[in-house]
Write a protein that holds these residues in place. Structure first.
Motif, PDB file in Angstrom:
ATOM      1  N   ASP A  98       0.879  -1.160   0.000  1.00 11.49           N
ATOM      2  CA  ASP A  98       0.000   0.000   0.000  1.00 11.49           C
ATOM      3  C   ASP A  98       0.925   1.221   0.000  1.00 11.49           C
ATOM      4  OD1 ASP A  98      -3.203   0.053   0.527  1.00 11.49           O
ATOM      5  OD2 ASP A  98      -2.272   1.940   1.121  1.00 11.49           O
ATOM      6  N   MET A 130      -3.216   5.522  -1.317  1.00 10.55           N
ATOM      7  CA  MET A 130      -3.506   4.582  -0.247  1.00 10.55           C
ATOM      8  C   MET A 130      -4.723   3.746  -0.650  1.00 10.55           C
ATOM      9  SD  MET A 130      -2.954   7.202   2.969  1.00 10.55           S
ATOM     10  CE  MET A 130      -3.073   5.990   4.289  1.00 10.55           C
ATOM     11  N   GLY A 155      -3.726   2.883   5.326  1.00  5.84           N
ATOM     12  CA  GLY A 155      -4.085   2.424   3.994  1.00  5.84           C
ATOM     13  C   GLY A 155      -4.971   1.194   4.011  1.00  5.84           C
TER      14      GLY A 155
END
Length: 546
Positions: free
Chosen positions: A378, A407, A434
């Motif tokens: 992420d 994200m 995220g």
């Protein structure tokens, strides 16, 4: 035939395997047509999840991943995946529904101009207004999505058009050959490289989209020229290669930049200014040769002196054939930098403090995963540690986004990887921030019986921004939060949840997760206390000395 049936037939004609979707009322005709199709519908819990999965499909296969949403809020939720794919060079086809355009009884309810909204972030966006144009518009959208630079395309399919009768026609899928680079450009590039004293090779994301690995390795082996990569160019050449210097995770002030600063020529293969700059050009400074499918976009920090435009693989092969290694090339500093990089990166690999340092996690995952296994990231500060410290053995085995840097993409990306590459172990490393942005897709992963391990780096804060905040001299303020119990959260979806309390226990849990099927989630406390002193302070001091 019915227009929605033709739409599905045209998608089948393009070789579409999956449609990742959150359908709405305006998609029901298309949904019914999919029922008897060989295309598999993947129902997700948010349009972002569908879009990120489709983009990752495109990234790995080179064919457009397809996702579908309804009008209004469904379409607006695809904006982030559209930008993610467009900037990242990932072919994706988005389908959105719309109210009837010929006669609607619901006034302007839920209606926004989706086509106009998508225009700045796609290569192609159209509303289908005539069912007899369906086949040609789908063929055109797929063609544009795959052409260099790959990206996002969008078709809006109104409800009344989907219900029409139309001609049963599809168009032959035809590819195209990317033109070879001009011979004069190759000759000029060879002269510049041979005349340089300290040439250096940069490998970017464009080289990761095509099968350029063998050509680039042959170039390096033949010339002995050292190379480095951008974050999205990792793994194109096995990073255990003796000429590999590192990955430009930062734009400046890393060991690697000591080499970049002293280089008098950079051969830039496959990088463009969309990805965060791996170095900054200066007037009167080093020269740059831009080798890519398209000419360089001139930017205040990027203005190459030579463009070698055309098929990258062909360009690299021609350069290798015509270049002669030069006795005046001086790689002594590069050798010194490589030694410094290796010693520094490994410094905390065996540090067993807990909560765990990200450097330690990088080392453990590299030791426990095979060369072909895949990590998806992420977006967070840990991405820098993985980009700098994780040694990729093969292309696309560390999937990260350094273009939009969104994200919420890490988990859906891992899900798409497992669907496409079921024989590989897949690990998704996410920050707690995220992960929570698309955590609902755990249900999708469990429902699809996927096999993946999710590691949540838990610091109960937006750690990347806290790091920037400290670097800029601001007070620690406004970026902390509280998380749910991630173990119970995973279990509520039918996944398995773990929370280690030591380095040794984490290793035991990780081994168990990697050896077992199903969706596993590890809530891992992370120690980011060294981010600022290493990345912002110590590196600058050591690089200046080097």
């Amino acid at each position: 035939m019915k227009a929605s049936d033709l739409f599905v037939k045209a998608l089948e004609n393009e070789g579409v395997e999956y449609i990742f979707a959150v359908p709405g009322e305006e998609n029901l005709d298309l949904l019914q047509s999919l029922k008897n199709s060989k295309i598999k519908l993947i129902l997700t819990r948010h349009e972002q999840g569908a879009g990120f999965m489709a983009a990752t499909y495109g990234r790995l296969t080179g064919k457009p991943g397809v996702c579908m949403a309804t009008l209004g809020p469904g379409a607006t939720n695809l904006v982030t995946p559209a930008a993610y794919a467009q900037l990242g060079g990932m072919p994706i086809m988005m389908i959105t529904g719309q109210k009837p355009i010929k006669k609607s009884k619901q006034a302007r309810f839920q209606i926004i101009d989706v086509v106009d909204m998508m225009r700045p972030i796609t290569k192609y966006t159209k509303q289908i207004v005539n069912s007899n144009n369906i086949a040609s518009q789908i063929r055109e959208a797929f063609r544009i999505a795959q052409e260099e630079k790959p990206g996002a395309v969008h078709l809006e399919f109104p409800e009344d058009i989907a219900q029409e009768d139309c001609e049963d026609t599809v168009f032959q899928v035809t590819g195209h050959i990317i033109p070879k680079p001009d011979d004069q450009a190759i000759t000029d590039a060879v002269k510049m490289i041979e005349a340089a004293k300290m040439p250096l090779l940069l490998i970017g994301a464009g080289a990761n989209r095509k099968i350029t690995c063998e050509a680039l390795k042959a170039f390096v082996d033949h010339t002995g020229i050292y190379f480095f990569t951008t974050q999205m160019g990792k793994g194109v050449i096995d990073e255990r290669h003796p000429q590999y210097l590192g990955t430009a995770a930062l734009s400046s002030n890393d060991f690697l930049h000591a080499a970049i600063e002293e280089a008098d020529l950079i051969i830039n293969v496959g990088h463009d200014v969309i990805e965060k700059p791996p170095f900054f050009m200066k007037q009167g400074g080093k020269k740059v040769i831009h080798v890519n499918f398209d000419p360089a976009e001139v930017d205040p920090v990027y203005f190459p002196q030579l463009n070698v435009v055309g098929d990258i693989t062909n360009a690299v092969k021609k350069l290798t054939a015509e270049l002669s290694p030069q006795t005046h090339w001086d790689f002594e500093l590069y050798q010194k930098v490589k030694k410094e990089v290796a010693e520094h990166l490994s410094k905390y690999f065996e540090d067993t403090r807990f909560p765990m340092l990200p450097q330690r996690l990088v080392n453990l995952l590299r030791k426990k995963l095979d060369s072909k296994d895949v990590i998806t990231l992420d977006n967070g500060v840990y991405k820098l540690w993985f980009a700098r410290n994780y040694t990729c053995h093969q292309p696309n085995t560390l999937l990260l986004d350094n273009a939009l840097a969104s994200m919420g993409a890490g988990l859906p990306s891992a899900m798409a990887v497992n669907m496409l590459l079921p024989d590989r172990k897949v690990v998704s490393v996410c920050g707690d921030g995220g992960f929570m942005m698309n955590s609902q897709e755990i249900e999708t992963a469990v429902r699809l019986k996927l096999n993946l391990t999710v590691i949540i780096l838990n610091d109960e804060a937006y750690g990347m921004i806290k790091w920037k905040q400290e670097d800029m001299g601001f007070a620690d303020f406004g970026l902390d939060y509280k998380n749910p119990d991630f173990v119970k959260y995973a279990e509520s979806y039918g996944a398995k949840g773990y929370r280690p309390d030591s380095d040794q226990e984490f290793q035991q849990i990780l081994d168990q997760c990697l050896a077992s099927d199903g969706v596993k989630l590890i809530d891992l406390p992370v120690d980011y206390s060294l981010n600022h002193p290493i990345l912002n302070v110590m590196l600058k001091e050591k690089v200046q000395k080097l």
